[in-house]
Design an enzyme around this catalytic site. Structure first.
Site, short mmCIF file in Angstrom:
data_model
loop_
_atom_site.label_atom_id
_atom_site.label_comp_id
_atom_site.label_asym_id
_atom_site.label_seq_id
_atom_site.Cartn_x
_atom_site.Cartn_y
_atom_site.Cartn_z
N THR A 219 -1.28 -15.45 -0.27
CA THR A 219 -1.12 -16.75 0.38
C THR A 219 -1.08 -16.62 1.89
OG1 THR A 219 0.17 -18.80 0.36
CG2 THR A 219 1.41 -16.75 0.38
N VAL B 263 0.64 4.04 -3.32
CA VAL B 263 -0.06 5.32 -3.15
C VAL B 263 0.79 6.52 -3.59
CG1 VAL B 263 -1.20 6.88 -1.53
CG2 VAL B 263 -1.58 4.42 -1.39
N HIS C 279 0.83 -1.21 0.00
CA HIS C 279 0.00 0.00 0.00
C HIS C 279 0.86 1.26 0.00
CE1 HIS C 279 -3.86 -2.12 1.67
NE2 HIS C 279 -3.45 -2.58 0.51
#
Length: 306
Positions: A175, A70, A66
């Site tokens: 996973t 961004v 993330h």
């Protein structure tokens, strides 16, 4: 949970007491002269914490993803978060003003995932500097949605100079970790707006998921993204995917494109997966990095320097 992750990262940074870094591009052993124990400090603190909480690797890996998607890998994700991060504090004490929060985020992701193997499973080039801006609105427009189809996923990764190959390989990060019901329950109860299931989802899997996610309104329940080995970093995600048991619409989308589907098949070989993941996450870790005199080295990962 994010606040606890920030707490841990700040503890690492304050173990270095973070002098000023000058440099150019990312490189191996960036802190060799200015803070030679930097990577050892991060690894030690992260491993101690993962030993007590096996859910941390998924959280640190997602945080790294993330952060990079961004504004580039600049630790903007840490701004305005909770204080007292262990890793940050450890570094800030040992090497004041030297180690960036952005590098700590990248190292924490690598070291937390690598804990189960007891050696690093990818190389982290360092030398990132910290960004000055964090806007929540940018997350929505930059982070790929679990509702994306293949075309949107491909474009989202292309916007970051990543390929379809990177898209499929990095999806293997699913996973480990969990998914919230509200990010996939439409596939169980109202896929086409007719109270129907997603026909691409294995019906047995759908029936089980309905026992966990009781309604479209459930936004608190979580289920493992890999029910076989939810705490183990491996290539089981792809084994699940080819059985049409991927949790999100964005997972199932990888099978709707011929090239993407072929890559999924290649990653059923664990050696292929580990080799390719190491390369793709290194490419991800270089997205939009600030180096040289750009940005700053934050003294506190939560706030920009005054």
């Amino acid at each position: 949970m994010k606040s606890r992750l920030i707490f841990l990262l700040i503890s690492i940074a304050l173990a270095y007491e973070v002098g000023v870094c000058h440099g150019g591009e990312l490189r191996k052993d960036f802190y060799k002269d200015t803070c030679p124990q930097a990577e050892d400090i991060v690894r030690s603190i992260i491993w101690q914490n993962v030993a007590n909480n096996a859910t941390l690797p998924a959280k640190f890996l997602r945080m790294h993803f993330h952060d990079c998607f961004v504004r580039g890998c600049d630790a903007s994700i840490l701004l305005d978060s909770t204080p007292n991060n262990t890793a940050e504090k450890a570094l800030e004490k040992t090497c004041p003003g030297v180690v960036s929060c952005a590098d700590i985020v990248a190292l924490a992701a690598r070291d937390s995932v690598s804990f189960q193997f007891k050696f690093p499973i990818w190389e982290v080039l360092s030398g990132r500097r910290d960004g000055l801006i964090s806007q929540a609105s940018e997350a929505l427009s930059n982070i790929p949605s679990p509702f994306f189809n293949f075309t949107l996923l491909k474009q989202s990764f292309a916007n970051k100079s990543l390929t379809v190959h990177d898209l499929v390989v990095l999806s293997g990060g699913h996973t480990i970790g969990v998914g919230h019901c509200n990010f996939f329950s439409n596939r169980l109860y109202n896929f086409m707006g007719k109270g129907d299931e997603d026909p691409s989802l294995n019906s047995t899997c759908a029936s089980f998921l309905k026992t966990q996610c009781r309604s479209l309104a459930d936004n608190t329940t979580t289920v493992p993204m890999d029910p076989l080995t939810p705490l183990s970093f491996d290539n089981n995600y792809f084994k699940i995917l080819v059985l049409n048991e991927g949790l999100f619409q964005s997972d199932a989308a990888l099978l709707t494109d011929k090239d993407s589907s072929n890559i999924v098949d290649e990653l059923l070989d664990p050696d292929n997966f580990f080799n390719e993941f190491a390369q793709s996450i290194m490419r991800m870790g270089s997205i939009g990095v600030l180096t040289g005199s750009a940005g700053e080295i934050r003294k506190n990962c939560r706030v920009v320097n005054s």
